[in-house]
Write an enzyme that holds these catalytic residues in place. Structure first.
Site, PDB file in Angstrom:
ATOM      1  N   GLY A  62      11.460  67.190  24.521  1.00  0.00           N
ATOM      2  CA  GLY A  62      11.323  66.200  23.456  1.00  0.00           C
ATOM      3  C   GLY A  62       9.940  65.593  23.307  1.00  0.00           C
ATOM      4  CB  SER A  63       8.966  62.744  21.137  1.00  0.00           C
ATOM      5  OG  SER A  63       7.847  61.901  20.980  1.00  0.00           O
ATOM      6  CB  THR A  64       4.070  63.181  23.661  1.00  0.00           C
ATOM      7  OG1 THR A  64       3.843  62.709  22.340  1.00  0.00           O
ATOM      8  CG2 THR A  64       3.783  64.655  23.722  1.00  0.00           C
ATOM      9  CB  VAL A  65       7.154  58.724  22.014  1.00  0.00           C
ATOM     10  CG1 VAL A  65       7.398  57.239  22.088  1.00  0.00           C
ATOM     11  CG2 VAL A  65       6.215  59.024  20.858  1.00  0.00           C
TER      12      VAL A  65
END
Lengths: 129, 397
Positions: A61-64
């Site tokens: 998933g997202s780097t956030v």
């Protein structure tokens, strides 16, 4: 039983293992306020990871997600340590900025949910008690 | 990993807390990816700016880094979640605006130029051929590696920030020659034109690369391409193919530098492009939002829009997303007045991918294949791709 892996982030933590064969996306997949896995259909959906040793194959998933892990640490909802088969950048950076002990290159099938384990992030080892 | 004495001092905390944390991030990534040493970078592009994505925790991390962290090299910033000056007219709520400003202030405190742009190469953060940089923002990474021939991995928000505060990045991946070699040959047997056309091509090739598990294509059959077309292509192939580097015959600077693999060829013909384009148009779409500028619009694109809009009135919400320095050029050239007189709006500092506009619109028309992907995924819009001319026609209809 002692498993030898690779150190990702330093520190020693002892706790109860919670193990999944699914990948984890901290951004969107885990509620940072409650420490619960909220991803629909995830093996751990509805379970709390706070204070436990979270064992899973790899991040997704997202780097956030790195920031989500940091937020959990600040909220006292973070896992005590993380054990992976293969680390990814998001989890690695999340552990570093949140100072959560982390080890990878571990055969995660060797660990069962509920076992007491000790993660030594400085040496890269996982001990199953 | 082998560190110089200076790098070891950074890791040991002799250069302060933010530098220590940064070096921890960089050395750990270096060890994971088996880098032998660090390399100096001359430019950084930081992502992770929209408060919608960062939240309070991300902001707290940035504030902590800003306590004693200062950039060592030229560093610019990705788009924010809103236009810093015009957010009210664009329907952004006040609480969000307040928090977004706090994020930008934290970056500014570290000495980052708060350009809020996904096109650093259009506004003065321009490395030259062969230079090592640490860029986040997948479209800009692809542009830097491929079109400019600079060298960067696909950085995330924290790792790019760590490079900004130390001037270093671990030397692995695209920083090393042998990792820039061609993996697959692509022969384009079709006419490709316009930002939308190159976006469609990026999707067609990107989808195939994912299926093949290949990263670096050598693309033949494109006789010419403008900066704007390449900008759109980079965004699209990075979105659909995860591509950080491509070589394009006669166009990109390294196209002739590496050997070509035997076999491993696929073709893209007119039919493939038609199919890819049809996949970027949703059934049952009713357009209530038109947006141009993904990646953010260049001054040439804005001039084009101004010429198309001259003397007309838009009947639908129409945003032009761009970097603030480009908006200033448009102001001086008189394009902004023409565009705003027609009822279209500038959204500087932001874009339709990161602005919190979910629920504001139902159907979005764009000239960008990347915007189609995120319009669907993040904002649940129905989408349609078209040329800039078609987008303007739709807006005034």
């Amino acid at each position: 039983m002692k498993l030898n892996g690779r150190r990702i982030y330093k520190g020693v933590a002892e706790g109860e293992a919670i193990v999944t064969k699914d990948g984890i996306s901290f951004y969107g997949g885990v509620d940072p306020d409650t420490g619960k896995v909220v991803e629909v259909g995830h093996e751990l959906e509805g379970q709390t990871i706070t204070g436990k040793i979270l064992v899973f194959p790899t991040g997704k998933g997202s780097t956030v997600g790195s920031y989500t892990l940091y937020r959990m640490k600040k909220n006292n909802t973070a896992p005590a340590a993380i054990v992976n088969r293969q680390i990814d950048t998001i989890i690695a950076v999340g552990c570093i900025i949140s100072e959560i002990p982390c080890v990878d290159k571990i055969d995660v099938n060797e660990i069962k949910t509920g076992q007491r384990i000790v993660v030594n992030g400085s040496e890269g080892t996982v001990e199953v008690k | 990993m082998k560190l110089t004495p200076e790098e070891q001092d950074m890791l040991d905390g002799k250069h302060g807390k933010a530098v220590r944390k940064s070096m921890e991030i960089l050395t750990t990534l270096g060890e994971i990816f088996e880098a032998e040493c660090m390399v100096d970078v001359c430019s950084v592009q930081v992502a992770g700016v929209s408060y919608a994505n960062l939240g309070e925790a991300g902001l707290e991390f940035l504030s902590e880094m800003a306590e004693d962290g200062k950039v060592k090299v030229l560093t610019t910033l990705n788009p924010a979640g809103m236009d810093r000056e015009n957010w009210q007219a664009l329907g952004i709520d006040e609480e969000f605006a307040k928090n977004q400003i706090r994020v930008i202030d934290a970056f500014a405190k570290m000495g980052i130029i708060t350009t809020c742009s996904c096109t650093p190469y259009l506004i003065g953060n321009v490395p030259h051929f062969g230079q090592h940089v640490a860029w986040a923002e997948s479209s800009a990474v692809c542009y830097a590696n491929s079109v400019i021939g600079a060298r960067t991995n696909r950085e995330g928000g924290p790792s790019a920030l760590a490079s900004a505060l130390t001037g270093k990045t671990p030397k692995y991946g695209y920083h090393i020659d042998e990792n820039r070699h061609v993996q697959v040959l692509v022969k384009v047997n079709a006419q490709v034109k316009g930002t939308d056309g190159f976006g469609v091509l990026g999707k067609a090739i990107g989808d195939r690369l994912i299926k093949l598990g290949k990263n670096i294509p050598f693309i033949a059959g494109i006789p010419s391409a403008t900066v704007e077309e390449l900008k759109s292509f980079c965004a699209s192939i990075a979105t659909y193919g995860g591509t950080a580097l491509f070589h394009m015959e006669g166009i990109t600077p390294e196209f002739d530098r590496y050997p070509k693999p035997n076999g491993n060829v696929f073709e893209i013909n007119q039919e493939d492009l038609k199919k890819a384009r049809s996949e970027l148009v949703d059934d049952g779409l009713e357009v209530d939002f038109v947006s141009i500028g993904c990646p953010q619009a260049s001054i040439y694109e804005i001039e084009k829009i101004a010429n198309l809009l001259k003397g007309k009135k838009v009947k639908k919400e129409f945003w032009i997303t761009t970097a603030r320095p480009i908006k200033r050029i448009a102001d001086e050239a008189g394009y902004s007045k023409i565009i705003e007189d027609a009822g279209a709006k500038f959204a500087a500092d932001t874009c339709c991918v990161v602005a919190p506009i979910k629920g504001h619109f139902k159907g979005m028309m764009v000239d960008s294949a990347k915007a189609c992907y995120y319009g669907r995924a993040t904002n649940k819009f129905k989408v349609k791709i078209g040329t800039i001319e078609e987008c303007v026609e739709e807006a005034v209809k």
